[in-house]
Design a protein around this motif. Structure first.
Motif, PDB file in Angstrom:
ATOM      1  N   ARG A  13      -8.911 -12.613 -26.900  1.00 29.60           N
ATOM      2  CA  ARG A  13      -9.744 -12.829 -28.229  1.00 29.60           C
ATOM      3  C   ARG A  13     -10.851 -13.930 -28.190  1.00 29.60           C
ATOM      4  O   ARG A  13     -11.981 -13.839 -28.633  1.00 29.60           O
ATOM      5  CB  ARG A  13      -8.931 -12.739 -29.247  1.00 29.60           C
ATOM      6  N   GLY A  14     -10.200 -15.039 -27.925  1.00 27.76           N
ATOM      7  CA  GLY A  14     -10.924 -16.430 -28.102  1.00 27.76           C
ATOM      8  C   GLY A  14     -11.963 -16.533 -27.081  1.00 27.76           C
ATOM      9  O   GLY A  14     -13.062 -16.886 -27.479  1.00 27.76           O
ATOM     10  N   ALA A  15     -11.837 -16.177 -25.961  1.00 28.17           N
ATOM     11  CA  ALA A  15     -12.893 -16.148 -24.921  1.00 28.17           C
ATOM     12  C   ALA A  15     -13.947 -15.249 -25.100  1.00 28.17           C
ATOM     13  O   ALA A  15     -15.188 -15.607 -25.047  1.00 28.17           O
ATOM     14  CB  ALA A  15     -12.351 -15.608 -23.630  1.00 28.17           C
ATOM     15  N   ILE A  16     -13.663 -13.985 -25.569  1.00 30.11           N
ATOM     16  CA  ILE A  16     -14.703 -12.918 -25.893  1.00 30.11           C
ATOM     17  C   ILE A  16     -15.625 -13.531 -27.158  1.00 30.11           C
ATOM     18  O   ILE A  16     -16.801 -13.434 -27.140  1.00 30.11           O
ATOM     19  CB  ILE A  16     -14.323 -11.579 -26.177  1.00 30.11           C
ATOM     20  N   ILE A  17     -15.016 -13.834 -28.102  1.00 30.88           N
ATOM     21  CA  ILE A  17     -15.663 -14.256 -29.372  1.00 30.88           C
ATOM     22  C   ILE A  17     -16.433 -15.610 -29.059  1.00 30.88           C
ATOM     23  O   ILE A  17     -17.603 -15.670 -29.684  1.00 30.88           O
ATOM     24  CB  ILE A  17     -14.662 -14.791 -30.662  1.00 30.88           C
ATOM     25  N   ALA A  18     -15.764 -16.374 -28.422  1.00 31.37           N
ATOM     26  CA  ALA A  18     -16.557 -17.820 -28.179  1.00 31.37           C
ATOM     27  C   ALA A  18     -17.767 -17.300 -27.172  1.00 31.37           C
ATOM     28  O   ALA A  18     -18.673 -18.131 -27.322  1.00 31.37           O
ATOM     29  CB  ALA A  18     -15.633 -18.636 -27.438  1.00 31.37           C
ATOM     30  N   SER A  19     -17.803 -16.605 -26.145  1.00 31.15           N
ATOM     31  CA  SER A  19     -18.708 -16.257 -25.279  1.00 31.15           C
ATOM     32  C   SER A  19     -20.079 -15.758 -25.965  1.00 31.15           C
ATOM     33  O   SER A  19     -21.019 -16.034 -25.881  1.00 31.15           O
ATOM     34  CB  SER A  19     -18.265 -15.392 -24.110  1.00 31.15           C
ATOM     35  N   ILE A  20     -19.546 -15.053 -26.980  1.00 34.85           N
ATOM     36  CA  ILE A  20     -20.834 -14.284 -27.695  1.00 34.85           C
ATOM     37  C   ILE A  20     -21.424 -15.284 -28.632  1.00 34.85           C
ATOM     38  O   ILE A  20     -22.673 -15.185 -28.598  1.00 34.85           O
ATOM     39  CB  ILE A  20     -20.402 -13.129 -28.420  1.00 34.85           C
ATOM     40  N   ILE A  21     -20.663 -16.275 -29.426  1.00 35.71           N
ATOM     41  CA  ILE A  21     -21.357 -17.175 -30.081  1.00 35.71           C
ATOM     42  C   ILE A  21     -22.065 -18.437 -29.293  1.00 35.71           C
ATOM     43  O   ILE A  21     -23.068 -18.822 -29.616  1.00 35.71           O
ATOM     44  CB  ILE A  21     -19.919 -17.982 -30.929  1.00 35.71           C
ATOM     45  N   ALA A  22     -21.464 -18.529 -27.925  1.00 37.98           N
ATOM     46  CA  ALA A  22     -22.258 -19.697 -27.047  1.00 37.98           C
ATOM     47  C   ALA A  22     -23.597 -18.826 -26.862  1.00 37.98           C
ATOM     48  O   ALA A  22     -24.621 -19.669 -26.758  1.00 37.98           O
ATOM     49  CB  ALA A  22     -21.434 -19.817 -25.747  1.00 37.98           C
ATOM     50  N   LEU A  23     -23.500 -17.800 -26.318  1.00 40.40           N
ATOM     51  CA  LEU A  23     -24.973 -17.103 -26.002  1.00 40.40           C
ATOM     52  C   LEU A  23     -25.867 -17.174 -27.279  1.00 40.40           C
ATOM     53  O   LEU A  23     -27.114 -17.608 -27.155  1.00 40.40           O
ATOM     54  CB  LEU A  23     -24.556 -15.357 -25.688  1.00 40.40           C
ATOM     55  N   ALA A  24     -25.501 -16.856 -28.660  1.00 40.02           N
ATOM     56  CA  ALA A  24     -26.515 -17.144 -29.682  1.00 40.02           C
ATOM     57  C   ALA A  24     -26.638 -18.465 -29.996  1.00 40.02           C
ATOM     58  O   ALA A  24     -28.084 -18.748 -30.106  1.00 40.02           O
ATOM     59  CB  ALA A  24     -25.660 -16.590 -30.850  1.00 40.02           C
ATOM     60  N   GLU A  25     -25.872 -19.440 -29.515  1.00 39.57           N
ATOM     61  CA  GLU A  25     -26.642 -20.787 -29.736  1.00 39.57           C
ATOM     62  C   GLU A  25     -27.360 -21.179 -28.625  1.00 39.57           C
ATOM     63  O   GLU A  25     -28.406 -21.829 -29.029  1.00 39.57           O
ATOM     64  CB  GLU A  25     -25.201 -21.597 -29.607  1.00 39.57           C
ATOM     65  N   ILE A  26     -27.216 -20.671 -27.450  1.00 35.82           N
ATOM     66  CA  ILE A  26     -28.030 -21.057 -26.309  1.00 35.82           C
ATOM     67  C   ILE A  26     -29.489 -20.505 -26.662  1.00 35.82           C
ATOM     68  O   ILE A  26     -30.504 -21.296 -26.488  1.00 35.82           O
ATOM     69  CB  ILE A  26     -27.518 -20.791 -25.000  1.00 35.82           C
ATOM     70  N   LEU A  27     -29.356 -19.015 -27.211  1.00 32.81           N
ATOM     71  CA  LEU A  27     -30.555 -18.498 -27.496  1.00 32.81           C
ATOM     72  C   LEU A  27     -31.582 -19.279 -28.630  1.00 32.81           C
ATOM     73  O   LEU A  27     -32.754 -19.351 -28.673  1.00 32.81           O
ATOM     74  CB  LEU A  27     -30.571 -17.058 -27.863  1.00 32.81           C
ATOM     75  N   LEU A  28     -30.704 -19.411 -29.435  1.00 38.38           N
ATOM     76  CA  LEU A  28     -31.183 -20.354 -30.671  1.00 38.38           C
ATOM     77  C   LEU A  28     -32.032 -21.559 -30.324  1.00 38.38           C
ATOM     78  O   LEU A  28     -33.315 -21.952 -30.924  1.00 38.38           O
ATOM     79  CB  LEU A  28     -30.221 -20.719 -31.733  1.00 38.38           C
ATOM     80  N   PHE A  29     -31.415 -22.306 -29.343  1.00 40.59           N
ATOM     81  CA  PHE A  29     -31.904 -23.665 -29.023  1.00 40.59           C
ATOM     82  C   PHE A  29     -33.015 -23.544 -28.352  1.00 40.59           C
ATOM     83  O   PHE A  29     -34.013 -24.015 -28.344  1.00 40.59           O
ATOM     84  CB  PHE A  29     -30.736 -24.605 -28.451  1.00 40.59           C
ATOM     85  N   TYR A  30     -33.032 -22.484 -27.228  1.00 40.26           N
ATOM     86  CA  TYR A  30     -34.136 -22.141 -26.402  1.00 40.26           C
ATOM     87  C   TYR A  30     -35.313 -21.723 -27.072  1.00 40.26           C
ATOM     88  O   TYR A  30     -36.415 -22.216 -26.714  1.00 40.26           O
ATOM     89  CB  TYR A  30     -33.649 -21.196 -25.239  1.00 40.26           C
ATOM     90  N   PHE A  31     -34.953 -21.117 -28.211  1.00 35.22           N
ATOM     91  CA  PHE A  31     -36.118 -20.360 -28.892  1.00 35.22           C
ATOM     92  C   PHE A  31     -36.836 -21.624 -29.657  1.00 35.22           C
ATOM     93  O   PHE A  31     -37.909 -21.868 -29.767  1.00 35.22           O
ATOM     94  CB  PHE A  31     -35.649 -19.335 -30.034  1.00 35.22           C
ATOM     95  N   ILE A  32     -36.231 -22.619 -30.178  1.00 34.66           N
ATOM     96  CA  ILE A  32     -36.694 -23.786 -30.704  1.00 34.66           C
ATOM     97  C   ILE A  32     -37.563 -24.660 -29.799  1.00 34.66           C
ATOM     98  O   ILE A  32     -38.369 -25.248 -30.101  1.00 34.66           O
ATOM     99  CB  ILE A  32     -35.494 -24.631 -31.314  1.00 34.66           C
ATOM    100  N   TYR A  33     -36.882 -24.777 -28.391  1.00 36.45           N
ATOM    101  CA  TYR A  33     -37.725 -25.535 -27.364  1.00 36.45           C
ATOM    102  C   TYR A  33     -39.197 -24.923 -27.339  1.00 36.45           C
ATOM    103  O   TYR A  33     -40.067 -25.467 -27.149  1.00 36.45           O
ATOM    104  CB  TYR A  33     -36.932 -25.517 -26.169  1.00 36.45           C
ATOM    105  N   ILE A  34     -39.284 -23.753 -27.187  1.00 36.32           N
ATOM    106  CA  ILE A  34     -40.463 -22.982 -26.852  1.00 36.32           C
ATOM    107  C   ILE A  34     -41.241 -22.787 -28.030  1.00 36.32           C
ATOM    108  O   ILE A  34     -42.599 -22.921 -27.797  1.00 36.32           O
ATOM    109  CB  ILE A  34     -39.778 -21.409 -26.203  1.00 36.32           C
ATOM    110  N   THR A  35     -40.673 -23.100 -29.142  1.00 40.10           N
ATOM    111  CA  THR A  35     -41.841 -23.057 -30.264  1.00 40.10           C
ATOM    112  C   THR A  35     -41.947 -24.455 -30.898  1.00 40.10           C
ATOM    113  O   THR A  35     -42.711 -24.612 -31.759  1.00 40.10           O
ATOM    114  CB  THR A  35     -41.281 -22.440 -31.459  1.00 40.10           C
ATOM    115  N   VAL A  36     -41.285 -25.324 -30.299  1.00 33.08           N
ATOM    116  CA  VAL A  36     -41.775 -26.726 -30.618  1.00 33.08           C
ATOM    117  C   VAL A  36     -42.646 -27.204 -29.594  1.00 33.08           C
ATOM    118  O   VAL A  36     -43.706 -28.021 -29.883  1.00 33.08           O
ATOM    119  CB  VAL A  36     -40.323 -27.595 -30.773  1.00 33.08           C
ATOM    120  N   PHE A  37     -42.390 -27.285 -28.157  1.00 35.65           N
ATOM    121  CA  PHE A  37     -43.271 -27.674 -27.406  1.00 35.65           C
ATOM    122  C   PHE A  37     -44.492 -26.614 -27.087  1.00 35.65           C
ATOM    123  O   PHE A  37     -44.073 -25.362 -27.083  1.00 35.65           O
ATOM    124  CB  PHE A  37     -42.460 -28.167 -26.066  1.00 35.65           C
TER     125      PHE A  37
END
Length: 362
Positions: free
Chosen positions: A215-239
């Motif tokens: 349960r912990g691994a599945i939930i955390a992996s999905i949240i981690a993906l969302a966090e990575i995508l959000l920050f990568y989106f910020i990088y591409i829209t700031v630079f």
């Protein structure tokens, strides 16, 4: 089913979330953008879609074979010697990833915050601190991760809120960067950017009940993906379009743009403290799991005395006089390309063998 460990869902989720999601704050975005350009932020989503089913299959097999971690699972399905060979590959991949990541993080610390300090001193201090953390054992590691997670994630959220006004959504275009085919290809080749999900499987028996781990691994992996995508989106829209593939450490470039007025200066130092804390935790995990893999392969139940030799090996190999840019953009990319088919295909091969043996049938 009961296990022999002490951790719960929150501890496992914290470990996975810190271990995986910190990729938004290293040089992985620079690596991904070399070919995909400003479409690189989509690559993690494709990589996750490609590799996550394999991770779920591995969790299914671990559930079926019950009281085993990933190396013992491989031995139970394929036989002792082939299983140990697969475990040895796990160990080599984990150790190689730790060495490359360590060199990358040390270069960040030196270039951005301590340019006058010798690299070997910084490397030594960094890894020795990770050693002392790993030496405390998996229970303390899990508890520390759970306590540290809210603080680390709050600092990341604060970065997003403070930098949001500089986001220009039009910079996301062309949406697929260099081309959709390149993004799809890179997504498959770099699927192992989520290899940490498989490294954590060595701790499958560390929870009070194995369902807590799943349960912990599945939930955390999905949240981690969302966090990575959000920050990568910020990088591409700031630079802007031309600079994204030339920025070595986008997270640190982002936090240097944050201002609290003229009174508060060098505000990036505050965020650096939380980033450094997360980095220490990541290498505590790496060091502990790598030693655990080695102990599992060579039947060393008390593997914790191996932590110190592995710590010094990381320092010795990490200090080899490779060009840092070449290490990250060439050798590390090759490692990703090598690991991806292994982690994508292996779980399904194990499932087929287990099914043919009749172990998965009712």
């Amino acid at each position: 089913m009961q296990s022999h460990g002490f951790l719960r869902t929150k501890e496992i989720a914290s470990i996975v979330l810190i271990f995986v999601a910190i990729k938004f704050a290293d040089s992985t975005p620079t690596l991904l953008s070399q070919k995909a350009q400003n479409g690189f932020w989509i690559i993690p989503a494709i990589s996750f879609i490609v590799i996550f089913p394999s991770f779920l299959v591995m969790l299914y097999l671990l559930k079926k074979y019950e009281d085993k971690h990933v190396v013992q699972l491989c031995e139970a399905i394929t036989g002792k010697w082939l299983g140990k060979l697969i475990g040895l590959v796990f160990f080599l991949f984990a150790f190689s990833s730790m060495v490359f990541d360590a060199r990358n993080y040390i270069e960040q610390v030196k270039m951005l915050y301590f340019p006058e300090s010798p690299t070997d001193y910084i490397f030594f201090i960094f890894i020795i601190v990770a050693f002392f953390g790993a030496k405390r054992g998996i229970e303390v590691i899990g508890y520390t991760s759970r306590i540290a997670l809210p603080v680390i994630k709050f600092s990341a959220l604060l970065v997003i809120l403070l930098i949001w006004e500089e986001v220009v959504t039009e910079r996301v275009f062309p949406f697929f960067g260099s081309s959709l085919s390149i993004i799809a290809t890179e997504g498959v080749k770099k699927a192992s950017i989520f290899a940490e999900l498989f490294f954590v499987l060595i701790a499958y028996k560390a929870t009070k009940e194995t369902k807590m781990f799943r349960r912990g691994a599945i939930i955390a992996s999905i949240i981690a993906l969302a966090e990575i995508l959000l920050f990568y989106f910020i990088y591409i829209t700031v630079f802007d379009y031309n600079s994204i593939e030339k920025i070595a450490f986008p997270f640190h470039d982002i936090i240097q743009r944050i201002e609290f007025g003229e009174f508060f200066t060098n505000i990036e130092t505050i965020f650096m403290v939380f980033w450094l804390f997360a980095a220490y935790l990541k290498f505590i995990y790496f060091l502990y799991f790598t030693a655990w893999f080695f102990g599992a392969v060579f039947n060393i139940d008390n593997f914790e005395p191996l932590l110190l030799p592995f710590a010094f090996l990381v320092i010795l190999i990490g200090l080899l006089p490779f060009n840092s840019a070449q290490t990250q953009l060439v050798y590390h990319e090759q490692l990703y390309t090598l690991m991806s088919p292994f982690f994508i295909i292996l779980p399904f091969l194990l499932w087929v063998v287990a099914w043919r043996k009749g172990d998965l049938r009712p």
